[in-house]
Design an enzyme around this catalytic site. Sequence first.
Site, PDB file in Angstrom:
ATOM      1  N   HIS A 156       0.815  -1.223   0.000  1.00  0.00           N
ATOM      2  CA  HIS A 156       0.000   0.000   0.000  1.00  0.00           C
ATOM      3  C   HIS A 156       0.843   1.266   0.000  1.00  0.00           C
ATOM      4  CE1 HIS A 156       0.174   0.081   4.542  1.00  0.00           C
ATOM      5  NE2 HIS A 156       0.118   1.371   4.331  1.00  0.00           N
ATOM      6  N   ASP A 166      -0.013  -7.484   1.558  1.00  0.00           N
ATOM      7  CA  ASP A 166       0.503  -6.123   1.669  1.00  0.00           C
ATOM      8  C   ASP A 166       2.029  -6.106   1.795  1.00  0.00           C
ATOM      9  OD1 ASP A 166       0.508  -3.399   1.775  1.00  0.00           O
ATOM     10  OD2 ASP A 166      -0.373  -3.230   3.775  1.00  0.00           O
ATOM     11  N   GLN A 190       0.325   6.036  11.400  1.00  0.00           N
ATOM     12  CA  GLN A 190       0.521   6.549  10.051  1.00  0.00           C
ATOM     13  C   GLN A 190       1.969   6.990   9.833  1.00  0.00           C
ATOM     14  OE1 GLN A 190      -2.454   6.319  11.297  1.00  0.00           O
ATOM     15  NE2 GLN A 190      -3.147   5.289   9.445  1.00  0.00           N
ATOM     16  N   GLY A 191       2.561   6.516   8.762  1.00  0.00           N
ATOM     17  CA  GLY A 191       3.955   6.813   8.460  1.00  0.00           C
ATOM     18  C   GLY A 191       4.893   5.679   8.835  1.00  0.00           C
ATOM     19  N   ASP A 192       4.390   4.735   9.602  1.00  0.00           N
ATOM     20  CA  ASP A 192       5.193   3.546   9.934  1.00  0.00           C
ATOM     21  C   ASP A 192       4.957   2.428   8.935  1.00  0.00           C
ATOM     22  OD1 ASP A 192       6.318   4.581  12.303  1.00  0.00           O
ATOM     23  OD2 ASP A 192       4.473   4.142  13.387  1.00  0.00           O
ATOM     24  N   SER A 193       3.916   2.546   8.151  1.00  0.00           N
ATOM     25  CA  SER A 193       3.565   1.509   7.179  1.00  0.00           C
ATOM     26  C   SER A 193       4.779   1.082   6.375  1.00  0.00           C
ATOM     27  CB  SER A 193       2.518   2.027   6.197  1.00  0.00           C
ATOM     28  OG  SER A 193       1.248   1.966   6.769  1.00  0.00           O
TER      29      SER A 193
HETATM   30  N1  ARG Z   1      -1.684   1.669   6.858  1.00  0.00           N
HETATM   31  C1  ARG Z   1      -1.378   2.512   7.954  1.00  0.00           C
HETATM   32  C2  ARG Z   1      -0.869   3.832   7.430  1.00  0.00           C
HETATM   33  O1  ARG Z   1      -1.624   4.677   7.116  1.00  0.00           O
HETATM   34  C3  ARG Z   1      -0.487   1.850   8.945  1.00  0.00           C
HETATM   35  C4  ARG Z   1      -0.829   2.218  10.288  1.00  0.00           C
HETATM   36  C5  ARG Z   1      -0.771   1.091  11.211  1.00  0.00           C
HETATM   37  N2  ARG Z   1      -1.751   1.341  12.172  1.00  0.00           N
HETATM   38  C6  ARG Z   1      -1.773   0.791  13.360  1.00  0.00           C
HETATM   39  N3  ARG Z   1      -2.695   1.153  14.189  1.00  0.00           N
HETATM   40  N4  ARG Z   1      -0.861  -0.108  13.712  1.00  0.00           N
HETATM   41  O2  ARG Z   1       0.253   4.082   7.233  1.00  0.00           O
END
Ligand code: ARG
Length: 265
Positions: free
Chosen positions: A75, A120, A209-212
Amino acid sequence: MARWRRMMGGLAAALTVAAMGTVMQTSPAAAADDGPQKVVGGSRANQGDFPFMVRLSMGCGGALYSPTLVLTAAHCVNRTGTNTSITATLGVVDLNSSSKITRKSNYVYRAPGYNGNGKDWALIRLSSPVTGLATLPIATTTAYDSGTFTVAGWGATREGGAQQRYLMTATVPFVSDATCNSSSMYNGEVIPSDEICAGYTQGGVDTCQGDSGGPMFRRDAANAWIQVGIVSWGDGCARPNKPGVYTQVSYFSSSIASAAASLGG
Ligand code: ARG
Protein backbone atom coordinates in the site's frame (compact mmCIF):
# COMPACT_ATOMS: atom_id res chain seq x y z
CA MET A 1 -14.88 -1.27 7.10
CA ALA A 2 -11.68 -3.18 6.80
CA ARG A 3 -11.36 -2.16 3.21
CA TRP A 4 -11.99 1.42 4.15
CA ARG A 5 -9.30 1.37 6.77
CA ARG A 6 -6.89 -0.25 4.40
CA MET A 7 -7.60 2.31 1.73
CA MET A 8 -7.03 5.13 4.18
CA GLY A 9 -3.79 3.52 5.13
CA GLY A 10 -2.77 3.54 1.51
CA LEU A 11 -3.57 7.19 1.16
CA ALA A 12 -1.63 8.06 4.23
CA ALA A 13 1.00 5.82 2.88
CA ALA A 14 2.74 4.70 5.86
CA LEU A 15 3.83 4.88 9.39
CA THR A 16 6.03 4.40 12.67
CA VAL A 17 5.51 3.74 16.16
CA ALA A 18 2.67 5.38 17.51
CA ALA A 19 1.18 5.17 20.61
CA MET A 20 -0.68 7.54 22.28
CA GLY A 21 -2.07 10.44 23.54
CA THR A 22 -5.48 11.79 23.40
CA VAL A 23 -7.24 8.65 22.44
CA MET A 24 -5.45 6.67 25.05
CA GLN A 25 -5.98 8.70 28.14
CA THR A 26 -8.05 6.03 29.78
CA SER A 27 -5.33 3.46 29.26
CA PRO A 28 -2.79 2.93 32.02
CA ALA A 29 -0.08 2.54 29.44
CA ALA A 30 -0.94 5.94 28.07
CA ALA A 31 -1.55 7.67 31.33
CA ALA A 32 1.47 9.91 30.97
CA ASP A 33 1.28 12.46 28.23
CA ASP A 34 4.12 12.94 25.80
CA GLY A 35 7.24 13.31 27.86
CA PRO A 36 10.81 13.39 26.68
CA GLN A 37 10.42 10.08 24.93
CA LYS A 38 7.64 11.40 22.74
CA VAL A 39 5.95 8.04 22.12
CA VAL A 40 3.72 6.61 24.81
CA GLY A 41 4.91 3.10 25.36
CA GLY A 42 7.83 3.69 23.01
CA SER A 43 11.10 5.57 22.99
CA ARG A 44 13.78 7.00 20.74
CA ALA A 45 15.91 4.36 19.10
CA ASN A 46 19.64 4.55 19.62
CA GLN A 47 21.86 5.12 16.60
CA GLY A 48 22.91 1.73 15.24
CA ASP A 49 20.35 -0.38 17.08
CA PHE A 50 18.26 -1.15 14.00
CA PRO A 51 20.67 -0.70 11.07
CA PHE A 52 18.21 -2.24 8.62
CA MET A 53 15.57 0.49 9.10
CA VAL A 54 14.73 2.49 5.99
CA ARG A 55 12.71 5.66 5.59
CA LEU A 56 11.02 6.02 2.20
CA SER A 57 10.20 9.40 0.67
CA MET A 58 6.50 8.68 0.11
CA GLY A 59 6.18 8.59 3.88
CA CYS A 60 6.64 4.92 4.62
CA GLY A 61 9.12 2.70 6.39
CA GLY A 62 10.93 -0.32 5.08
CA ALA A 63 13.58 -2.86 5.97
CA LEU A 64 16.82 -3.57 4.15
CA TYR A 65 16.33 -7.08 2.77
CA SER A 66 19.57 -7.15 0.78
CA PRO A 67 22.13 -4.50 -0.20
CA THR A 68 19.86 -3.40 -3.07
CA LEU A 69 16.34 -4.32 -1.93
CA VAL A 70 13.97 -2.76 0.59
CA LEU A 71 10.95 -4.73 1.82
CA THR A 72 7.94 -2.48 2.41
CA ALA A 73 4.14 -2.57 2.16
CA ALA A 74 2.23 -2.87 -1.11
CA HIS A 75 0.00 0.00 0.00
CA CYS A 76 3.07 2.26 0.01
CA VAL A 77 3.64 1.87 -3.75
CA ASN A 78 1.51 2.26 -6.85
CA ARG A 79 2.46 -0.52 -9.22
CA THR A 80 5.10 -2.94 -10.39
CA GLY A 81 7.56 -1.42 -12.84
CA THR A 82 10.36 1.04 -13.34
CA ASN A 83 10.25 3.75 -10.68
CA THR A 84 13.03 6.27 -10.13
CA SER A 85 11.04 8.60 -7.91
CA ILE A 86 11.50 7.10 -4.45
CA THR A 87 14.32 8.18 -2.16
CA ALA A 88 15.41 5.76 0.56
CA THR A 89 17.22 7.12 3.62
CA LEU A 90 19.31 4.66 5.62
CA GLY A 91 21.92 4.33 8.32
CA VAL A 92 20.64 7.00 10.69
CA VAL A 93 18.03 7.45 13.39
CA ASP A 94 18.02 11.23 12.68
CA LEU A 95 16.66 11.89 9.20
CA ASN A 96 18.44 15.26 9.20
CA SER A 97 21.83 13.76 10.01
CA SER A 98 24.64 14.66 7.64
CA SER A 99 25.83 11.05 7.84
CA LYS A 100 22.66 9.64 6.33
CA ILE A 101 22.90 7.36 3.32
CA THR A 102 20.44 7.98 0.50
CA ARG A 103 19.59 6.01 -2.63
CA LYS A 104 17.09 6.49 -5.41
CA SER A 105 14.85 3.62 -6.43
CA ASN A 106 15.03 2.12 -9.88
CA TYR A 107 12.27 -0.49 -9.73
CA VAL A 108 9.23 -1.38 -7.66
CA TYR A 109 7.75 -4.87 -7.34
CA ARG A 110 4.28 -4.92 -5.78
CA ALA A 111 2.81 -8.21 -4.55
CA PRO A 112 0.94 -9.85 -7.42
CA GLY A 113 -2.82 -9.65 -6.97
CA TYR A 114 -2.63 -6.89 -4.37
CA ASN A 115 -6.03 -5.17 -4.19
CA GLY A 116 -6.02 -3.56 -0.76
CA ASN A 117 -6.97 -6.74 1.09
CA GLY A 118 -4.02 -8.76 2.37
CA LYS A 119 -0.85 -9.39 0.31
CA ASP A 120 0.50 -6.12 1.67
CA TRP A 121 4.15 -6.39 0.66
CA ALA A 122 6.44 -4.92 -1.98
CA LEU A 123 10.12 -4.72 -2.82
CA ILE A 124 11.89 -1.54 -3.87
CA ARG A 125 15.18 -1.90 -5.74
CA LEU A 126 17.83 0.72 -5.06
CA SER A 127 19.93 2.24 -7.80
CA SER A 128 23.14 1.03 -6.15
CA PRO A 129 23.95 -1.30 -3.26
CA VAL A 130 24.19 -0.06 0.30
CA THR A 131 27.23 -1.44 2.09
CA GLY A 132 28.03 -1.46 5.77
CA LEU A 133 24.48 -1.89 7.04
CA ALA A 134 23.11 -5.18 8.35
CA THR A 135 20.13 -6.55 6.47
CA LEU A 136 17.05 -8.00 8.18
CA PRO A 137 16.35 -11.66 7.32
CA ILE A 138 12.70 -12.62 6.96
CA ALA A 139 10.98 -15.44 8.83
CA THR A 140 10.54 -18.46 6.58
CA THR A 141 8.42 -20.52 8.99
CA THR A 142 5.79 -19.66 11.59
CA ALA A 143 8.23 -20.52 14.38
CA TYR A 144 8.65 -16.87 15.36
CA ASP A 145 5.07 -15.75 14.78
CA SER A 146 4.41 -15.32 18.49
CA GLY A 147 5.96 -13.72 21.55
CA THR A 148 7.05 -10.12 21.87
CA PHE A 149 7.84 -8.05 18.82
CA THR A 150 9.77 -4.86 18.22
CA VAL A 151 8.47 -2.18 15.88
CA ALA A 152 10.17 1.00 14.72
CA GLY A 153 9.53 3.92 12.44
CA TRP A 154 9.41 7.66 11.80
CA GLY A 155 5.63 7.86 11.67
CA ALA A 156 3.17 9.64 13.91
CA THR A 157 3.59 9.35 17.68
CA ARG A 158 -0.13 9.74 18.18
CA GLU A 159 -3.21 9.31 16.04
CA GLY A 160 -3.35 12.31 13.73
CA GLY A 161 0.14 13.41 14.78
CA ALA A 162 3.16 14.51 12.79
CA GLN A 163 5.87 12.43 11.19
CA GLN A 164 9.03 12.22 13.24
CA ARG A 165 12.62 13.32 12.68
CA TYR A 166 14.03 10.63 14.98
CA LEU A 167 13.37 6.91 14.77
CA MET A 168 10.99 5.68 17.45
CA THR A 169 10.65 2.13 18.71
CA ALA A 170 8.38 0.08 20.94
CA THR A 171 7.58 -3.53 21.77
CA VAL A 172 4.18 -5.12 21.32
CA PRO A 173 2.88 -8.60 22.18
CA PHE A 174 1.48 -11.09 19.68
CA VAL A 175 -2.31 -11.28 19.42
CA SER A 176 -3.79 -14.49 18.01
CA ASP A 177 -5.96 -14.43 14.90
CA ALA A 178 -8.88 -15.72 16.98
CA THR A 179 -8.56 -12.87 19.48
CA CYS A 180 -7.84 -10.24 16.83
CA ASN A 181 -10.90 -11.31 14.83
CA SER A 182 -13.20 -11.52 17.86
CA SER A 183 -16.23 -9.24 17.98
CA SER A 184 -14.57 -6.89 20.46
CA MET A 185 -11.61 -6.41 18.13
CA TYR A 186 -11.71 -6.65 14.33
CA ASN A 187 -14.76 -8.90 14.08
CA GLY A 188 -13.53 -11.02 11.18
CA GLU A 189 -11.80 -8.27 9.20
CA VAL A 190 -8.32 -9.74 9.62
CA ILE A 191 -7.17 -12.27 7.03
CA PRO A 192 -5.65 -15.02 9.21
CA SER A 193 -3.27 -16.43 6.61
CA ASP A 194 -1.95 -13.09 5.39
CA GLU A 195 -1.96 -11.04 8.57
CA ILE A 196 -0.63 -11.14 12.13
CA CYS A 197 -1.80 -8.84 14.93
CA ALA A 198 0.20 -7.28 17.76
CA GLY A 199 -0.65 -4.86 20.52
CA TYR A 200 -2.14 -4.52 23.99
CA THR A 201 -5.82 -5.03 24.76
CA GLN A 202 -5.72 -1.73 26.64
CA GLY A 203 -3.99 0.03 23.74
CA GLY A 204 -1.32 2.64 24.34
CA VAL A 205 1.47 1.22 22.19
CA ASP A 206 1.26 0.79 18.44
CA THR A 207 2.55 1.71 15.05
CA CYS A 208 0.75 4.57 13.29
CA GLN A 209 0.52 6.55 10.05
CA GLY A 210 3.95 6.81 8.46
CA ASP A 211 5.19 3.55 9.93
CA SER A 212 3.57 1.51 7.18
CA GLY A 213 5.94 -0.72 5.33
CA GLY A 214 8.35 -0.85 8.24
CA PRO A 215 9.27 -4.14 9.88
CA MET A 216 7.96 -5.88 12.97
CA PHE A 217 10.75 -8.13 14.22
CA ARG A 218 12.03 -10.22 17.12
CA ARG A 219 15.01 -12.31 18.11
CA ASP A 220 15.41 -15.80 16.66
CA ALA A 221 16.92 -18.86 18.36
CA ALA A 222 20.42 -17.53 17.65
CA ASN A 223 19.49 -14.14 19.13
CA ALA A 224 19.53 -12.50 15.70
CA TRP A 225 16.79 -10.13 14.53
CA ILE A 226 14.26 -11.70 12.20
CA GLN A 227 11.36 -9.99 10.44
CA VAL A 228 7.91 -11.41 11.15
CA GLY A 229 5.68 -8.55 10.03
CA ILE A 230 5.23 -5.47 7.86
CA VAL A 231 3.24 -2.53 9.23
CA SER A 232 -0.05 -2.66 7.36
CA TRP A 233 -3.15 -1.21 9.04
CA GLY A 234 -5.18 -0.64 12.17
CA ASP A 235 -8.27 1.18 13.37
CA GLY A 236 -6.73 4.46 14.46
CA CYS A 237 -3.55 4.05 16.46
CA ALA A 238 -3.04 2.47 19.88
CA ARG A 239 -6.77 2.35 20.63
CA PRO A 240 -7.98 -0.21 23.14
CA ASN A 241 -9.04 -3.46 21.48
CA LYS A 242 -7.51 -2.37 18.17
CA PRO A 243 -4.11 -4.05 17.79
CA GLY A 244 -1.86 -3.21 14.87
CA VAL A 245 -2.30 -5.50 11.88
CA TYR A 246 0.85 -6.59 10.10
CA THR A 247 1.56 -8.58 6.95
CA GLN A 248 2.51 -12.09 8.07
CA VAL A 249 5.93 -12.32 6.45
CA SER A 250 6.37 -16.07 6.98
CA TYR A 251 3.34 -16.77 4.79
CA PHE A 252 4.86 -14.78 1.91
CA SER A 253 8.50 -15.68 2.44
CA SER A 254 8.81 -17.89 -0.66
CA SER A 255 7.10 -15.30 -2.85
CA ILE A 256 9.29 -12.55 -1.45
CA ALA A 257 12.46 -14.60 -2.00
CA SER A 258 11.47 -15.45 -5.59
CA ALA A 259 10.67 -11.84 -6.34
CA ALA A 260 13.96 -10.75 -4.81
CA ALA A 261 15.85 -13.25 -6.97
CA SER A 262 14.06 -12.01 -10.07
CA LEU A 263 15.14 -8.46 -9.18
CA GLY A 264 18.76 -9.53 -8.97
CA GLY A 265 18.87 -10.21 -5.24
N1 ARG B 1 -1.68 1.67 6.86
C1 ARG B 1 -1.38 2.51 7.95
C2 ARG B 1 -0.87 3.83 7.43
O1 ARG B 1 -1.62 4.68 7.12
C3 ARG B 1 -0.49 1.85 8.94
C4 ARG B 1 -0.83 2.22 10.29
C5 ARG B 1 -0.77 1.09 11.21
N2 ARG B 1 -1.75 1.34 12.17
C6 ARG B 1 -1.77 0.79 13.36
N3 ARG B 1 -2.69 1.15 14.19
N4 ARG B 1 -0.86 -0.11 13.71
O2 ARG B 1 0.25 4.08 7.23
